[in-house]
Design a protein around this motif. Structure first.
Motif, PDB file in Angstrom:
ATOM      1  N   GLU A  18       0.841  -1.206   0.000  1.00 14.39           N
ATOM      2  CA  GLU A  18       0.000   0.000   0.000  1.00 14.39           C
ATOM      3  C   GLU A  18       0.872   1.250   0.000  1.00 14.39           C
ATOM      4  OE1 GLU A  18      -2.845  -0.118   3.187  1.00 14.39           O
ATOM      5  OE2 GLU A  18      -3.764  -1.958   2.415  1.00 14.39           O
ATOM      6  N   LEU A  19       1.952   1.250   0.784  1.00 11.70           N
ATOM      7  CA  LEU A  19       2.864   2.400   0.787  1.00 11.70           C
ATOM      8  C   LEU A  19       3.494   2.571  -0.591  1.00 11.70           C
ATOM      9  CD1 LEU A  19       4.840   2.310   4.167  1.00 11.70           C
ATOM     10  CD2 LEU A  19       2.964   3.824   3.507  1.00 11.70           C
TER      11      LEU A  19
ATOM     12  N   HIS B 251       2.311   1.834  -3.342  1.00 13.75           N
ATOM     13  CA  HIS B 251       1.281   2.257  -4.299  1.00 13.75           C
ATOM     14  C   HIS B 251       0.755   3.658  -3.999  1.00 13.75           C
ATOM     15  CE1 HIS B 251      -0.026  -1.944  -5.912  1.00 13.75           C
ATOM     16  NE2 HIS B 251       1.264  -1.753  -5.985  1.00 13.75           N
ATOM     17  N   ASP B 252       1.229   4.254  -2.929  1.00 13.20           N
ATOM     18  CA  ASP B 252       0.769   5.578  -2.515  1.00 13.20           C
ATOM     19  C   ASP B 252       1.676   6.633  -3.153  1.00 13.20           C
ATOM     20  OD1 ASP B 252       0.414   8.019  -1.147  1.00 13.20           O
ATOM     21  OD2 ASP B 252      -0.078   7.004   0.733  1.00 13.20           O
TER      22      ASP B 252
ATOM     23  N   GLU C  42       1.726   9.903  -3.157  1.00 12.73           N
ATOM     24  CA  GLU C  42       2.188  10.983  -2.279  1.00 12.73           C
ATOM     25  C   GLU C  42       3.325  10.501  -1.381  1.00 12.73           C
ATOM     26  OE1 GLU C  42       0.449  13.633   1.371  1.00 12.73           O
ATOM     27  OE2 GLU C  42      -0.920  13.212  -0.291  1.00 12.73           O
ATOM     28  N   TRP C  43       3.193   9.279  -0.844  1.00 14.36           N
ATOM     29  CA  TRP C  43       4.240   8.710   0.007  1.00 14.36           C
ATOM     30  C   TRP C  43       5.526   8.528  -0.792  1.00 14.36           C
ATOM     31  CZ3 TRP C  43       7.268   4.316   0.257  1.00 14.36           C
ATOM     32  CH2 TRP C  43       7.893   4.073   1.479  1.00 14.36           C
TER      33      TRP C  43
END
Length: 122
Positions: free
Chosen positions: A61-62, A64-65, A67-68
């Motif tokens: 998930e990170l 795929h983020d 902004e992260w």
């Protein structure tokens, strides 16, 4: 934590009263890194600790983020290679696209969006 320090504090025979359970350490660091947005350490090692605490989905998930990723690359100076080093799914399409973009985002991390769009198309 430097590897020799980690080896020392997780060894019952050497740690004395400072013994740390490795799994608990990964869990604590993963929880902290998942929500931390100021520390370079959290960006550089968060995926590692999530994976080693059994939270591979959260690690992905990170990754795929957007902004992260952009914060890690552009604001914190973490290399894409470091972010991908511990990716739990090396065949994932975002991981693949980032691997193909390593050369560009290393020099110009703000090109991340263009690199990803170029690899995935409109």
């Amino acid at each position: 934590v430097h590897k020799s320090m980690a080896d020392w504090i997780t060894d019952e025979n050497r740690a004395a009263g400072l013994l740390v359970n490795r799994a608990d350490g990964h869990d604590m660091l993963a929880k902290w890194a998942r929500d931390e947005r100021e520390s370079v350490f959290a960006f550089a090692h968060g995926v590692f600790h999530l994976v080693h605490s059994g939270q591979g989905e959260q690690a992905m998930e990170l990754l795929h983020d957007f902004e992260w990723l952009l914060t890690a690359l552009a604001d914190k100076g973490v290399s894409a290679r470091t972010l991908l080093r511990d990716a739990p799914d090396p065949e994932d399409e975002v991981v693949w696209a980032l691997k193909k973009s390593l050369h560009a985002v290393r020099e110009r991390p703000l090109e991340l969006a263009f690199q990803l769009l170029g690899r995935f198309g409109p």
